[in-house]
Design a protein around this motif. Structure first.
Motif, short mmCIF file in Angstrom:
data_model
loop_
_atom_site.label_atom_id
_atom_site.label_comp_id
_atom_site.label_asym_id
_atom_site.label_seq_id
_atom_site.Cartn_x
_atom_site.Cartn_y
_atom_site.Cartn_z
N GLN A 16 0.89 -1.06 0.08
CA GLN A 16 -0.10 -0.01 -0.17
C GLN A 16 0.92 1.33 0.11
O GLN A 16 1.59 1.41 0.76
CB GLN A 16 -1.10 0.04 1.18
CG GLN A 16 -1.80 1.00 1.20
CD GLN A 16 -2.75 1.04 2.50
OE1 GLN A 16 -2.98 0.10 3.05
NE2 GLN A 16 -3.45 2.27 2.62
N GLU A 20 -3.01 4.80 -2.48
CA GLU A 20 -3.99 3.65 -2.52
C GLU A 20 -4.50 3.49 -1.05
O GLU A 20 -4.02 4.11 0.00
CB GLU A 20 -2.85 2.28 -2.62
CG GLU A 20 -2.37 2.39 -3.84
CD GLU A 20 -1.24 1.06 -4.07
OE1 GLU A 20 -0.83 0.91 -5.02
OE2 GLU A 20 -0.99 0.52 -2.93
N THR A 21 -5.97 3.19 -0.95
CA THR A 21 -6.61 3.04 0.11
C THR A 21 -6.50 1.74 0.58
O THR A 21 -6.95 1.32 1.81
CB THR A 21 -7.84 3.25 -0.07
OG1 THR A 21 -8.48 2.79 -1.00
CG2 THR A 21 -8.12 4.95 -0.31
N GLY A 22 -5.94 0.64 0.08
CA GLY A 22 -5.29 -0.67 0.20
C GLY A 22 -4.26 -1.09 -0.33
O GLY A 22 -3.73 -0.38 -1.39
N VAL A 23 -3.79 -2.33 -0.31
CA VAL A 23 -2.75 -2.87 -1.13
C VAL A 23 -3.12 -2.98 -2.46
O VAL A 23 -3.94 -3.80 -2.97
CB VAL A 23 -2.34 -4.24 -0.43
CG1 VAL A 23 -1.22 -4.77 -1.24
CG2 VAL A 23 -1.95 -4.11 1.24
N CYS A 25 -4.81 -1.31 -4.49
CA CYS A 25 -6.26 -0.90 -4.93
C CYS A 25 -6.62 0.54 -4.02
O CYS A 25 -5.86 1.03 -3.36
CB CYS A 25 -7.12 -2.00 -4.46
SG CYS A 25 -7.27 -2.05 -2.52
N GLY A 26 -7.58 1.18 -4.75
CA GLY A 26 -8.09 2.31 -4.41
C GLY A 26 -7.06 3.53 -5.03
O GLY A 26 -6.08 3.27 -5.47
N CYS A 32 -11.06 -0.86 -4.41
CA CYS A 32 -10.75 -2.01 -3.28
C CYS A 32 -12.22 -2.52 -3.31
O CYS A 32 -13.22 -1.97 -3.40
CB CYS A 32 -10.43 -1.51 -2.00
SG CYS A 32 -8.85 -0.68 -1.98
N THR A 34 -14.79 -5.38 -0.96
CA THR A 34 -15.11 -5.62 0.35
C THR A 34 -15.39 -7.26 0.44
O THR A 34 -15.39 -7.97 -0.70
CB THR A 34 -16.34 -5.13 0.79
OG1 THR A 34 -17.56 -5.60 -0.17
CG2 THR A 34 -16.30 -3.34 0.78
N LYS A 119 -5.54 -15.20 -3.23
CA LYS A 119 -5.78 -14.13 -2.14
C LYS A 119 -4.99 -14.33 -1.03
O LYS A 119 -5.14 -15.33 -0.41
CB LYS A 119 -7.25 -14.24 -1.82
CG LYS A 119 -8.25 -14.22 -3.03
CD LYS A 119 -8.60 -12.99 -3.55
CE LYS A 119 -9.71 -13.11 -4.43
NZ LYS A 119 -10.09 -12.08 -5.29
N VAL A 120 -4.12 -13.39 -0.56
CA VAL A 120 -3.94 -12.02 -0.89
C VAL A 120 -3.24 -11.85 -1.73
O VAL A 120 -3.09 -10.68 -2.37
CB VAL A 120 -3.38 -11.59 0.85
CG1 VAL A 120 -2.95 -10.17 0.82
CG2 VAL A 120 -4.69 -11.84 1.94
N PRO A 158 -1.17 -8.49 3.69
CA PRO A 158 -1.04 -7.91 2.47
C PRO A 158 -0.07 -6.89 2.33
O PRO A 158 0.38 -6.45 1.05
CB PRO A 158 -2.44 -6.76 2.76
CG PRO A 158 -3.20 -7.46 3.87
CD PRO A 158 -2.15 -8.26 4.69
#
Length: 171
Positions: A16, A20-23, A25-26, A32, A34, A119-120, A158
């Protein structure tokens, strides 16, 4: 590959960063997502991978249904099924190519990600299908690509893509 950066974000580096608001993503990257009942992760109170809790019930299962159920320790192994790992496996070389033991935590006490999961951390070069000889089952530490410093695993953290495992390989 090409690393497209937007606002300091590097959308494919497993970290992140930037806006980015996540790894990965965002911000300037893809949005990102949910937790859902189809994300291939046990989360949101699920009893198994994408089943139980808020998702459809887990099936009673068998030793070849790709699920952790029926008293299994991992997907289709342990309990009433064949063993998932060899508890008496030792690391006899520095590289640990032959290690098929049960360690599933890497340095930093990081839990290993399942080899068959993306995933992850998504991965395309090291998979059970591409390295059938490497015993890439469950989330056990392995050395499928003959890493110089021994067995390793992708992590469920992550922020950390992969980590070596201390399985007692000689120096």
């Amino acid at each position: 590959g090409v690393d497209c950066s937007f606002g300091g974000a590097k959308c494919h580096d497993g970290v992140q960063n930037g806006d980015e608001t996540g790894v990965d993503c965002g911000g300037g990257c893809s949005p990102c997502t949910t937790a859902t009942c189809s994300d291939e992760i046990i989360n949101q109170g699920e009893e198994g991978v994408d089943c139980g809790g808020p998702c459809p019930p887990c099936s009673p299962g068998n030793c070849s249904d790709g699920e952790i159920n029926n008293g299994e320790e991992d997907v289709d192994c342990g309990g009433p099924c064949a063993a998932c790992c060899n508890a008496s496996s030792v690391c006899s070389s520095r590289e640990g190519r032959e290690y098929t033991g049960c360690a599933n935590v890497g340095f930093g006490n990081l839990t290993c990600q399942r080899w068959d999961s993306h995933k992850v951390h998504s991965h395309v070069y090291v998979t059970p299908e591409l390295q059938p000889w490497a015993n890439l089952v469950g989330n056990y530490c392995r050395n499928p690509d003959e890493e110089m410093f021994g067995p390793w695993c992708y992590t469920t953290d992550p922020l950390v893509r992969w980590v070596y495992c201390d399985v007692g390989c000689p120096p």
